[in-house]
Design a protein around this motif. Structure first.
Motif, PDB file in Angstrom:
ATOM      1  N   GLU A 511     -87.383 -29.657  -3.232  1.00  0.00           N
ATOM      2  CA  GLU A 511     -86.981 -29.444  -4.379  1.00  0.00           C
ATOM      3  C   GLU A 511     -87.778 -29.102  -5.428  1.00  0.00           C
ATOM      4  O   GLU A 511     -87.573 -28.613  -6.487  1.00  0.00           O
ATOM      5  N   GLN A 512     -89.079 -29.118  -5.038  1.00  0.00           N
ATOM      6  CA  GLN A 512     -90.320 -28.643  -6.084  1.00  0.00           C
ATOM      7  C   GLN A 512     -91.353 -28.187  -5.359  1.00  0.00           C
ATOM      8  O   GLN A 512     -91.608 -28.530  -4.091  1.00  0.00           O
ATOM      9  N   VAL A 513     -91.756 -27.146  -5.697  1.00  0.00           N
ATOM     10  CA  VAL A 513     -93.008 -26.570  -5.138  1.00  0.00           C
ATOM     11  C   VAL A 513     -93.985 -26.270  -6.587  1.00  0.00           C
ATOM     12  O   VAL A 513     -93.813 -25.827  -7.379  1.00  0.00           O
ATOM     13  N   PHE A 514     -95.314 -26.640  -6.067  1.00  0.00           N
ATOM     14  CA  PHE A 514     -96.434 -26.510  -6.943  1.00  0.00           C
ATOM     15  C   PHE A 514     -97.475 -25.322  -6.350  1.00  0.00           C
ATOM     16  O   PHE A 514     -97.648 -25.514  -5.186  1.00  0.00           O
ATOM     17  N   ALA A 515     -97.724 -24.339  -7.300  1.00  0.00           N
ATOM     18  CA  ALA A 515     -98.225 -23.329  -6.514  1.00  0.00           C
ATOM     19  C   ALA A 515     -99.365 -23.171  -7.973  1.00  0.00           C
ATOM     20  O   ALA A 515     -99.292 -22.948  -9.024  1.00  0.00           O
ATOM     21  N   ALA A 516    -100.636 -22.256  -7.292  1.00  0.00           N
ATOM     22  CA  ALA A 516    -101.583 -22.042  -8.305  1.00  0.00           C
ATOM     23  C   ALA A 516    -101.278 -20.947  -8.934  1.00  0.00           C
ATOM     24  O   ALA A 516    -101.024 -19.942  -8.458  1.00  0.00           O
ATOM     25  N   GLY A 517    -101.278 -20.958 -10.341  1.00  0.00           N
ATOM     26  CA  GLY A 517    -100.914 -20.013 -11.289  1.00  0.00           C
ATOM     27  C   GLY A 517    -102.204 -19.587 -11.888  1.00  0.00           C
ATOM     28  O   GLY A 517    -102.183 -18.996 -13.289  1.00  0.00           O
ATOM     29  N   TRP A 546     -80.532 -24.324  -0.312  1.00  0.00           N
ATOM     30  CA  TRP A 546     -81.417 -25.267  -0.791  1.00  0.00           C
ATOM     31  C   TRP A 546     -82.404 -24.723  -2.027  1.00  0.00           C
ATOM     32  O   TRP A 546     -82.805 -25.062  -2.881  1.00  0.00           O
ATOM     33  N   VAL A 547     -82.261 -23.380  -1.749  1.00  0.00           N
ATOM     34  CA  VAL A 547     -83.475 -22.546  -2.435  1.00  0.00           C
ATOM     35  C   VAL A 547     -83.095 -22.526  -3.916  1.00  0.00           C
ATOM     36  O   VAL A 547     -84.080 -22.699  -5.129  1.00  0.00           O
ATOM     37  N   LYS A 548     -82.084 -22.695  -4.326  1.00  0.00           N
ATOM     38  CA  LYS A 548     -81.481 -22.442  -5.630  1.00  0.00           C
ATOM     39  C   LYS A 548     -81.699 -23.826  -6.463  1.00  0.00           C
ATOM     40  O   LYS A 548     -81.600 -23.700  -7.773  1.00  0.00           O
ATOM     41  N   ASP A 549     -81.963 -24.814  -5.639  1.00  0.00           N
ATOM     42  CA  ASP A 549     -82.314 -26.025  -6.379  1.00  0.00           C
ATOM     43  C   ASP A 549     -83.851 -26.354  -6.254  1.00  0.00           C
ATOM     44  O   ASP A 549     -84.382 -27.461  -6.831  1.00  0.00           O
ATOM     45  N   CYS A 550     -84.677 -25.397  -5.852  1.00  0.00           N
ATOM     46  CA  CYS A 550     -86.188 -25.474  -5.958  1.00  0.00           C
ATOM     47  C   CYS A 550     -86.714 -24.962  -6.927  1.00  0.00           C
ATOM     48  O   CYS A 550     -86.538 -23.742  -7.327  1.00  0.00           O
ATOM     49  N   TRP A 551     -87.386 -25.817  -7.598  1.00  0.00           N
ATOM     50  CA  TRP A 551     -88.275 -25.465  -8.940  1.00  0.00           C
ATOM     51  C   TRP A 551     -89.474 -25.097  -8.428  1.00  0.00           C
ATOM     52  O   TRP A 551     -90.204 -25.829  -7.904  1.00  0.00           O
TER      53      TRP A 551
END
Length: 639
Positions: A511-517, A546-551
């Motif tokens: 549901e959450q992805v954290f990535a280096a910006g 599930w991707v539509k609910d992934c931030w």
């Protein structure tokens, strides 16, 4: 009327500037201008004389010229070229030489007569250089002068290698390179100590004689120096400002390089704005910082005297604007980065449901996770979310040789103590030492050494993730193939990099992805890794519900931080959490004290992170918000 508006918008700019959406569009435009010049000269049966630059900036221009030659029949038989500069001393066949660069990116792929190619000679003796420089100038004059001179710009403001202190009438000569220039070149040479201290360069006076001068700059790394060159006073401290004196110059920029110009950064100072929520928030925060006042203490006079009178009229009274911005800032602050269960989430940055989220923290290098968001990482685990961490690359190029030897020495000693066979390991160790004793700057390590260095980074990453509370089955090492070149220059991204990322995402269904910006990373790895994640999510969105609910949340911290007006989630850290984060970073012992590629910042990574997190908290405090020990900041990417 449109022209008058443009003049008003650009009244801070002291020379012509054209801004393109991205570097590719800008490069195509410049290549077309060069191509048109060559064709026009061919019609008149005359020669086109080009002044050429090196570095990352003109690569796409040269690529387009090569395409035009191969696909459109553009001939270079009537072209004479003069390159701006060359390191000294430098052998022409060295990988870092500008001869090698120009051959690789242009000359080996077109029909130019190599006798018409002129590049300063880095093999001369010191005694020969003055005569060579005079002859270089004379040769340019003898062919009628430069029709077009292409320039990049260094972060010192140098054009060519005309560093701060260069005279506006300077000619071709031997110069001493600025320390910042050498630091910027360090990765190409395998360390700053291997970068030549001198170069032969065309002078500013030589450049000025060109009938057309085009300076190109891409990305935010160049934004600060571009602002000085375009809007600053003419000064030898920033040699590019001398271009303000030319009537034949144009700056070609992408949006990022132009981002600090007044018309883009603080447009309310030069024109009427459409006061949408984004620009209002930026302007009010700017005004508070500019005046050194909390948001709630800004007055109507403050607005009127700083280009924001129209905002006060359109959306006033100003106190209501202040309260609105203050509340929006307040709502970015949360101690629940995974969302607060059973709470009203209408004013919170993250959703309350699901109460326990599946989260993936993507870390481009094996330490970006704890450096940039270690406090939030620990908080997510402590709050019982299903947290995974994915290390996208091995990071093996950022380990010192002596660390690799030390680990193999340990393995040999351990084998002896335990009575294990050690013959092959000892042979490997001897081979490693022999290689390292003869290793040349920037030489690719042997596969065995790359493996050892990668395992060092892997072990440290495991220790850091465990310290944050993860079980081993939630720690993923992707070793994306694009990185595994063993060199500072990486391989192109392929579909395999994206497929490997898609497989992990499908496995976790986060549901959450954290990535280096944090795209100021001098390796360039962060933006490559981010784009891989983005492409993987876009592809999955076509088939996976599930991707539509992934931030997707972007973090920074290793190289820079988000501006306050950009922040959408600010996670406060207590003094104890700051210490826990620091100890997680300490697990990366090979990166402590002095990293292989430290960038401009001499501070250790733990110190950079600690200072940046405290600066973010201080920025909120200065605006009148609560005074926290530290904060980690995030921006949501809407894909």
């Amino acid at each position: 009327m449109a022209r008058l508006n443009l003049l008003e918008e650009t009244r801070f700019e002291k020379l012509p500037v054209s801004v393109f959406e991205n570097p590719k569009a800008a490069s195509l435009s410049v290549a077309k201008r060069i191509g048109d010049l060559i064709k026009e000269k061919q019609k008149n049966n005359t020669q086109a004389v080009l002044g050429l630059a090196t570095g990352a900036t003109p690569i796409a221009v040269y690529a387009e010229l090569v395409r035009m030659h191969k696909e459109e029949g553009l001939s270079f038989k009537n072209v004479i070229t003069f390159n701006l500069d060359e390191y000294y001393p430098m052998q022409p066949d060295a990988a870092q030489s500008y001869v090698s660069f120009m051959n690789e990116h242009l000359f080996d792929h077109i029909d130019i007569d190599k006798n018409n190619v002129n590049i300063p000679d880095g093999t001369l003796s010191l005694e020969e250089i003055p005569a060579f420089c005079l002859a270089y100038e004379k040769k340019i004059g003898d062919v009628g002068g430069l029709d077009i001179q292409i320039l990049g710009i260094g972060r010192t403001g140098h054009i060519g290698f005309n560093e701060p202190g260069s005279a506006p009438n300077s000619g071709t000569r031997l110069v001493t390179l600025d320390d910042l220039t050498r630091r910027d070149a360090a990765r190409d040479f395998g360390g700053k100590s291997f970068v030549p201290t001198k170069a032969i360069t065309m002078g500013i006076g030589t450049i000025f004689k060109a009938r057309e001068i085009i300076l190109m700059a891409w990305n935010k790394k160049k934004a600060s120096i571009i602002k000085k060159a375009v809007e600053g006073e003419i000064s030898g401290d920033v040699p590019a400002t001398y271009l303000q004196l030319s009537e034949h110059v144009e700056f070609i920029l992408d949006q990022d390089a132009a981002s600090l110009l007044t018309r883009f950064d603080t447009p309310w100072l030069v024109k009427d704005c459409v006061w949408d929520e984004k620009i209002t928030r930026k302007a009010v925060i700017w005004l508070a910082n500019h005046l050194g006042k909390p948001v709630l203490k800004l007055t109507e006079d403050d607005y009127n005297n700083n280009g924001m009178a129209q905002l006060a009229i359109d959306r006033g009274p100003v106190y209501n604007i202040n309260i609105d911005i203050f509340n929006k800032l307040q709502h970015t602050i949360t101690g629940w980065p995974g969302g607060k269960p059973n709470a009203d989430d209408s004013e919170r940055p993250e959703r309350a449901e699901p109460a326990k989220k599946r989260s993936i923290i993507f870390s481009p290098h094996p330490d970006d996770d704890v450096i940039s968001m270690g406090g939030t990482f620990i908080r997510l685990v402590d709050q019982k979310h299903d947290v995974h961490v994915a290390y996208q690359t091995s990071g093996n190029t950022a380990v010192w040789d002596d660390d690799a030897l030390r680990f193999v020495e340990f393995s040999i000693d351990f084998s002896e103590k335990m009575g294990l066979g050690k013959g092959e390991l000892k042979n490997l160790y001897n081979d490693m030492r022999a290689f390292m004793e003869k290793k040349q700057p920037n030489q690719v390590d042997t596969p065995e050494i790359q493996t050892v260095k990668g395992l060092i980074r892997k072990g440290e990453a495991i220790a850091g993730a465990r310290y944050c509370g993860l079980e081993d089955d939630h720690i993923h090492f992707m070793a994306l193939p694009f990185y595994e070149s063993g060199k500072s220059n990486k391989n192109p991204v392929t579909d395999l990099d994206i497929q490997l990322t898609m497989e992990l995402l499908q496995k976790v269904k986060p549901e959450q992805v954290f990535a280096a910006g944090d795209f100021e990373d001098p390796h360039g790895t962060h933006i490559v890794c981010f784009n891989i994640i983005l492409e993987a999510l876009k592809r999955l969105a076509k088939t996976e519900s599930w991707v539509k609910d992934c931030w997707l949340w972007m973090y920074r911290g290793a190289w820079q931080e988000f501006e306050t007006h950009e922040i959408e989630m600010a996670v406060p850290l207590s003094p104890q959490e700051v210490e826990r984060k620091k100890f997680a970073i300490f697990k990366h012992q090979s990166q402590k004290d002095r990293a292989v590629f430290p960038g401009d910042d001499a501070r250790e990574f733990w110190k950079r992170a600690e200072d940046r997190n405290r600066e973010t908290a201080q920025a909120y405090d200065n605006l009148g918000l609560a005074d926290y020990e530290a904060m980690e900041a995030f921006v949501r990417y809407k894909f």
